[in-house]
Scaffold this active site. Structure first.
Site, mmCIF file in Angstrom:
data_model
loop_
_atom_site.group_PDB
_atom_site.id
_atom_site.type_symbol
_atom_site.label_atom_id
_atom_site.label_comp_id
_atom_site.label_asym_id
_atom_site.label_seq_id
_atom_site.Cartn_x
_atom_site.Cartn_y
_atom_site.Cartn_z
ATOM 1 C CD GLU A 1 -4.068 6.555 -13.109
ATOM 2 O OE1 GLU A 1 -3.315 6.335 -12.162
ATOM 3 O OE2 GLU A 1 -5.023 5.826 -13.397
ATOM 4 C CG HIS B 1 0.727 -1.155 -8.273
ATOM 5 N ND1 HIS B 1 1.169 -0.848 -9.534
ATOM 6 C CD2 HIS B 1 -0.289 -0.327 -7.996
ATOM 7 C CE1 HIS B 1 0.426 0.142 -10.007
ATOM 8 N NE2 HIS B 1 -0.470 0.464 -9.107
ATOM 9 C CB CYS C 1 -6.017 8.842 -4.740
ATOM 10 S SG CYS C 1 -5.953 8.464 -6.490
ATOM 11 C CG ASP D 1 0.181 4.989 -12.924
ATOM 12 O OD1 ASP D 1 1.234 4.400 -13.201
ATOM 13 O OD2 ASP D 1 -0.817 4.421 -12.463
HETATM 14 C C1 PEP Z 1 -1.662 6.454 -8.946
HETATM 15 O O1 PEP Z 1 -1.255 6.116 -10.063
HETATM 16 O O2 PEP Z 1 -1.232 7.444 -8.343
HETATM 17 C C2 PEP Z 1 -2.687 5.655 -8.267
HETATM 18 C C3 PEP Z 1 -3.225 6.048 -7.142
HETATM 19 O O3 PEP Z 1 -3.010 4.461 -8.824
HETATM 20 P P1 PEP Z 1 -2.069 3.157 -8.698
HETATM 21 O O4 PEP Z 1 -0.970 3.471 -7.751
HETATM 22 O O5 PEP Z 1 -2.932 2.049 -8.235
HETATM 23 O O6 PEP Z 1 -1.591 2.990 -10.105
HETATM 24 MG MG MG Z 2 -2.347 4.654 -11.172
#
Ligand code: PEP
Ligand code: MG
Length: 589
Positions: free
Chosen positions: A455, A212, A526, A479
């Protein structure tokens, strides 16, 4: 001597500047440049706070002297003496003065910079006792900093003008001197501070490409490298550094020839960006006429303008957890959240905003001080929707705030990390309950579309259940890759195995797109795959029509979309998914 440290590329581009070494725990102090006329008052702030701490210690010593020897441990008396000695050491103040006078750093920044230098001197000491005094130095600096927080700077300016270099200039005289941050580690909450600061790039010793922390860096669109092991030990304060965010390399103390070469690359990158910006108002339509939705991922409501400037047609992922981080236990209440979500909705000027409910846990702790060390596998633990369902009062507060924001524009609510039908049912009944609470209180709220993130492989394998309950799905590939391949996304030691093109990942992505398309339900990606231009054609060929990514990536992806014929890509995309070695079928392989 020039040398390079290799890591993982996170955010593209070249940064050239002087190193600012940062202890991770000290990232949260303010970093800004002061005006020359503020130099005296900034130095005075440090002196006043230093004197106040000295006073405190004197008072404590006086109190102790009134007590009997049995009541006071001898170590305490000795410790106070050491602290006094460190406080009165001129190296501390003269170093701070240097950073304030010569660099125009604000007082807190100057103090932490000097602290970092002195800490290293302690680390290098042979005598174990003296080495151990580093902890005392840190405590003393901490106390001064705390005092300074009560003595505000005359003018706080973030992003103030950068200064021209005064020292041995390797660079063209006309160039400003950017600063780059070198740290062992930075948490996602640290990165938020970083977002408003003056740094032109950063390098960390640890971290994976899709941690992150890396994701926030990418959203800031400044060159960054993570997982550059040893970087923070090898670099000295103020070294000249080149960060090559495309190659994932940091070059320390570059020779004039290397500097010139990277300066050229940097200018080339700026020209490329300039050219791309012409696509801002061009609709994203493939050569065969498919309209493609390019959405933005944001962390804060204030990111909305950048999304609009990049030409996003909405927000596909608002990571709401960033509103909750670094609050030292004081979570935002319903009103504060409502105002924040509303600001994002207003900021997008009528375009849809997809707000994901809080996703904390694993590498996104609420506070740096409460990193999850209690659990062996935090990524598999109480994270995202699991965390929300474990604290219904907190979750209901957020649900009410999102529903209220929906009265002001088109809002979608997205639920992270679902795997079980029971979690879906609990979530739905809590949303109903939140609506009922607002009805009882006579507070207005709006309609929402409800989406689930795919995910966890279990979710991708039970899409029928998800499609029964949700209006749309959003594939969180970051994820999905982590959980499909059992690779910790923030661990650089297994980063080479983190593979978006693994056949298992591609199968799960492809079947999710297929099922949604077959049932006429919306589906987007996303995760970071959506913003990776090398994957745009593959995703288009698999039938994806909605991509959500950092605003900084939108125009580059749009360029790919404009050049693609999705119907011609379909057969190739299926071959890639079915291949034992998908990477070998990708362009440029
Ligand atoms: C993902 O897991 O792809 C996602 C968009 O959520 P995050 O990166 O915030 O876990
Ligand atoms: Mg995620």
């Amino acid at each position: 001597m020039t040398f390079a440290v290799h890591g993982l590329p996170v955010a593209r581009g070249i940064a050239i500047g002087r190193a600012v070494l940062m202890a991770s725990s000290r990232v949260d102090v303010a970093h800004y440049f002061i005006q020359p006329e503020q130099v005296e008052s900034e130095i005075q702030r440090v002196r006043t706070s230093r004197n106040a701490v000295v006073e405190e210690i004197h008072r404590l010593q006086h109190t102790i002297s009134q007590m009997g020897p049995k009541e006071v441990p001898q170590e305490l008396t000795a410790l106070l003496d050491v602290h006094l000695m460190l406080l009165q050491d001129e190296d501390l103040i003269s170093g701070v003065k240097h950073w304030v006078i010569d660099r125009l750093y604000n007082a807190e920044w100057a103090l932490t910079t000097q602290l970092e230098i002195l800490s290293r001197q302690f680390d290098d000491m042979e005598d174990e006792y003296l080495r151990g005094r580093k902890a005392d130095l840190e405590q003393v600096a901490e106390r001064i900093l705390r005092h300074m927080q009560g003595v505000a700077s005359p003018i706080v300016q973030t992003g103030a003008p950068r200064r021209k270099p005064q020292q041995d200039l390797l660079l063209d005289d006309s160039m400003d001197v950017p600063l780059v941050m070198i740290a062992h580690d930075l948490s996602p909450a640290d990165m938020l501070h970083f977002k408003q600061s003056v740094f032109a790039g950063f390098v960390t010793d640890v971290g994976g490409r899709n941690s992150h922390t890396a994701i926030v860096a990418r959203s800031m669109d400044i060159p960054a490298v993570v997982g550059a092991r040893g970087a923070s030990n090898l670099v000295r304060q103020d070294d000249w550094i080149i960060i090559d965010g495309d190659a994932g390399v940091m070059i320390v103390d570059p020779s004039p020839i290397i500097l010139a070469e990277y300066g050229f690359k940097q200018r080339q990158g700026e020209l490329d960006r300039g050219r791309l910006s012409r696509l801002r108002h061009t609709p994203a339509i493939t050569l065969d006429g498919h309209k493609i939705e390019l959405l933005a991922n944001i962390e804060m409501p204030d990111d909305a303008p950048a999304a609009l400037i990049a030409g996003a047609v909405g927000v596909g992922l608002f990571r709401s957890e960033f509103l909750f981080m670094g609050r030292r236990g004081h979570l935002p209440d319903e009103e504060e959240q409502y105002q924040a979500y509303r600001r994002a909705v207003d900021g997008m000027e009528g375009l849809p905003v997809t707000i994901r409910t809080i996703d904390v846990g694993a590498d996104k702790p609420l506070d740096d001080t409460v990193r999850d060390i209690a659990h062996l596998n935090p990524a598999l633990g109480l994270r995202a929707i699991r965390w929300s369902l474990a604290d219904p009062a907190m979750f209901l507060t957020q649900l009410r705030a999102i529903l209220r924001a929906a009265a002001h524009g088109q809002v979608n609510m997205l639920i992270p990390m679902l795997a079980h039908a029971s979690e879906i049912r609990q979530t739905l009944s809590l949303i109903d309950f939140a609506r009922a609470e607002l009805d009882n209180r006579g507070i207005a709220y709006g309609p929402i579309k409800l989406g689930a993130m795919i995910e966890i492989p279990a979710a991708a394998l039970t899409l029928k259940i998800f499609l029964k309950y949700f209006d749309f799905l959003s594939i969180g590939t970051n994820d999905l890759i982590q959980y499909t391949l059992a690779i910790d996304r923030s661990d650089e030691s297994v980063a080479h195995l983190y593979d978006p093109l693994h056949p298992a990942v591609l199968h799960l992505v492809a079947r999710t797109i297929d099922e949604c398309n077959a049932q006429g339900k919306g589906v987007s990606v996303c995760g970071e795959m959506a913003g990776d231009v090398s994957l745009t054609r593959l995703l288009l060929g698999l039938g994806l029509r909605s991509f959500s990514m950092h605003p900084a990536q939108i125009l580059a992806v749009k360029q790919e979309v404009l050049r693609a014929d999705s119907s011609r890509l379909a057969a190739w995309a299926r071959q890639v998914v079915e291949s034992d070695d998908p990477a070998s079928l990708m362009p440029g392989a």
